[in-house]
Every structure is written in C-alpha cells, then in structure tokens.
Motif scaffolding. Structure first.
Motif, short mmCIF file in Angstrom:
data_model
loop_
_atom_site.label_atom_id
_atom_site.label_comp_id
_atom_site.label_asym_id
_atom_site.label_seq_id
_atom_site.Cartn_x
_atom_site.Cartn_y
_atom_site.Cartn_z
N GLU A 165 0.81 -1.27 0.09
CA GLU A 165 0.11 0.13 -0.05
C GLU A 165 0.84 1.13 0.05
O GLU A 165 0.62 2.35 -0.63
CB GLU A 165 -1.01 -0.09 1.18
N GLU A 166 1.94 1.26 0.82
CA GLU A 166 2.86 2.37 0.93
C GLU A 166 3.41 2.63 -0.35
O GLU A 166 3.69 4.06 -1.09
CB GLU A 166 4.06 2.29 2.04
N ARG A 167 4.06 1.70 -1.10
CA ARG A 167 4.69 1.90 -2.64
C ARG A 167 3.49 2.39 -3.56
O ARG A 167 3.92 3.01 -4.35
CB ARG A 167 5.15 0.41 -2.81
N ALA A 168 2.36 1.70 -3.38
CA ALA A 168 1.57 2.44 -4.26
C ALA A 168 1.24 3.94 -4.15
O ALA A 168 0.99 4.63 -5.05
CB ALA A 168 0.09 1.59 -4.23
N ALA A 169 1.06 4.30 -2.88
CA ALA A 169 0.91 5.73 -2.43
C ALA A 169 2.05 6.47 -2.92
O ALA A 169 1.79 7.40 -3.08
CB ALA A 169 0.70 5.77 -1.01
N ASP A 170 2.98 5.91 -2.82
CA ASP A 170 4.41 6.49 -3.17
C ASP A 170 4.28 7.09 -4.58
O ASP A 170 4.91 8.07 -5.01
CB ASP A 170 5.80 5.88 -3.03
N TYR A 202 -0.62 -7.51 -4.67
CA TYR A 202 -1.64 -6.89 -4.04
C TYR A 202 -2.29 -5.84 -4.96
O TYR A 202 -1.41 -5.01 -5.65
CB TYR A 202 -1.49 -6.20 -2.74
N GLU A 203 -3.71 -5.65 -4.99
CA GLU A 203 -4.33 -4.61 -5.86
C GLU A 203 -4.73 -3.50 -4.66
O GLU A 203 -5.34 -3.89 -3.73
CB GLU A 203 -5.48 -4.92 -6.78
N VAL A 204 -4.25 -2.32 -4.69
CA VAL A 204 -4.51 -1.25 -3.86
C VAL A 204 -5.57 -0.44 -4.51
O VAL A 204 -5.55 0.38 -5.72
CB VAL A 204 -3.24 -0.43 -3.75
N TYR A 239 0.81 5.97 5.70
CA TYR A 239 1.84 6.00 6.23
C TYR A 239 1.74 6.35 7.81
O TYR A 239 2.52 5.96 8.53
CB TYR A 239 2.62 7.20 5.75
N ARG A 240 0.44 6.52 8.17
CA ARG A 240 0.28 6.40 9.70
C ARG A 240 -0.51 5.13 10.14
O ARG A 240 -1.00 5.27 11.19
CB ARG A 240 -0.57 7.69 9.90
N GLY A 241 -0.81 4.34 9.19
CA GLY A 241 -1.34 2.91 9.92
C GLY A 241 -2.81 2.96 9.76
O GLY A 241 -3.46 2.35 10.81
N LEU A 242 -3.38 3.72 8.96
CA LEU A 242 -4.88 4.19 9.38
C LEU A 242 -5.68 3.11 8.34
O LEU A 242 -6.82 3.04 8.29
CB LEU A 242 -5.18 5.45 9.11
N THR A 243 -5.12 2.56 7.42
CA THR A 243 -5.83 1.32 6.52
C THR A 243 -6.12 0.06 7.41
O THR A 243 -5.88 -0.08 8.44
CB THR A 243 -5.03 1.23 5.35
N SER A 244 -6.80 -0.75 6.62
CA SER A 244 -7.20 -1.95 7.31
C SER A 244 -5.80 -2.95 7.53
O SER A 244 -5.85 -3.21 8.59
CB SER A 244 -7.99 -2.70 6.49
N ALA A 245 -5.05 -2.81 6.88
CA ALA A 245 -3.64 -3.37 7.15
C ALA A 245 -2.92 -2.76 8.10
O ALA A 245 -2.23 -3.51 8.86
CB ALA A 245 -2.86 -3.74 5.62
N GLY A 246 -2.67 -1.43 8.10
CA GLY A 246 -2.28 -0.99 9.01
C GLY A 246 -2.84 -1.13 10.42
O GLY A 246 -1.98 -1.23 11.56
N TYR A 247 -3.98 -1.08 10.53
CA TYR A 247 -4.65 -1.63 11.94
C TYR A 247 -4.47 -2.76 12.28
O TYR A 247 -4.09 -2.98 13.62
CB TYR A 247 -6.33 -1.42 11.64
#
Length: 198
Positions: A105-110, A132-134, A163-171
């Motif tokens: 997810e972070e790499r897609a956001a970058d 993974y599909e983001v 980046y702050r862990g607010l997605t489902s994977a981050g939680y």
C-alpha cells in the motif's frame, strides 16, 4: 431447487479454492506477465471485482486501482564477517514490523502522491513475489469531494493515512483488531512499547 448465484458470488467462490477453479490456468499466465512487468502498475479494472466492491471501490471517476508487487519472505542480510559477539551480529530476527500488504500500500501511495489509499486485497503470488491490488482515491476530484459517502477522505486529517497505519492492513499491524488481549506489546504502538529495532 439449487440457489441461483449472482456474478459476484461466482467470482468469490472461484477465489476460495483457486487450484480447483476454472481460472487457475489464467492465474498462472498472469503471474508470468506480472513478474516480467513493473512493480507498481495501474490497472483498468479490478482483478477481483467482488473483493474490490466490498472494500469500497466504485466504477466512477476519482477511483483508481494499482497492482503492487512486494518480495516474499523475511528480509535477507549478508552475514557480518568481522568479529562480534553473537548478540551484536544483527543477523537473525530481521522480520519487519510491517506486513507485506502494508508495504504494498505504501509503495502504491508513493507512486501516486495525489491519491489516498482506501484499501487493498490479495491477488496472487509466485516463488518470489506477492501481488496486491490497492484502491486509491483522488482527493482533489470534484466527483469525490461532492460524494457524501467518500468525501471524508479529502479532509486534511486523512492526508497520508497509509503512512500512519490508518488502513485495514495498518490497523492489523498495530494490533487494533483484537482489543487488549494478545496485543499488549503493540498498543498503542510498537514505538511506545520500545520495541523498534535500534
């Protein structure tokens, strides 16, 4: 009388046991082409439409789907050849504190800094990589800011949420799915529990 299933149910059933489904050969061909392609690729349509829709995807302007590729397994590190006591070798236990899905997810956001990560889902793996599909949402698009169901993602407190862990994977990685039991060393964060590697 047998139950009549809709298209989403048929797609979901095919992914539950992939090796016995009719899309298995197609999936093997996908792995070959995905492995030879780039690590972050925008796709026109979700590979798993049922999973994407359940995670908030809509086929409208402002939503985009990106396939992200991340290596499998733990992080490798060359063995230190100089003299050290074993405790200072820093060779074992190099498992990152983030999951592979969170890294994807972070790499897609970058790659797409004008969009926010909504969610992600698994689409395959081979001997070297996981895919993974983001689902990303363009926060500046008028179709997004005027939609009451998704306009929350345009608010300033949701900037950089992946980046702050607010997605489902981050939680999940932060231990926020299980409550207090079994997550005492990860709540409220691994930094607060002094568990980051130095």
């Amino acid at each position: 009388m047998s139950e009549i299933k809709n298209t989403y149910s048929l797609v979901a059933d095919a992914w539950k046991d992939l090796k016995k489904s009719e899309i298995y050969n197609l999936q093997k061909q996908r792995m070959i082409s995905w492995r030879n392609g780039n690590s972050v690729v925008r796709v026109d349509f979700p590979t798993r439409i049922d999973r994407a829709r359940s995670l908030g995807y809509k086929a409208k302007y402002g939503y985009l789907v990106v396939r992200s590729r991340v290596r499998r397994g733990g992080r490798g590190k060359p063995k230190i050849m100089g003299g050290r006591r074993p405790r200072r070798m820093a060779y074992n236990k190099l498992t990152p504190k983030k999951s592979i899905q969170w890294i994807a997810e972070e790499r897609a956001a970058d790659k797409y800094p004008n969009a926010e990560v909504l969610n992600s889902y698994y689409v395959g793996e081979d001997g070297l990589y996981k895919y993974y599909e983001v689902i990303l949402v363009d926060r500046e698009t008028p179709q997004i800011t005027n939609d009451s169901r998704i306009s929350w993602i345009s608010e300033p407190q949701n900037t950089g949420r992946v980046y702050r862990g607010l997605t489902s994977a981050g939680y999940k990685g932060r231990g926020l799915r299980t409550g207090r039991t079994g997550s005492s060393k990860s709540r409220p964060s691994i930094r607060a529990n002094d568990r980051l590697r130095r």
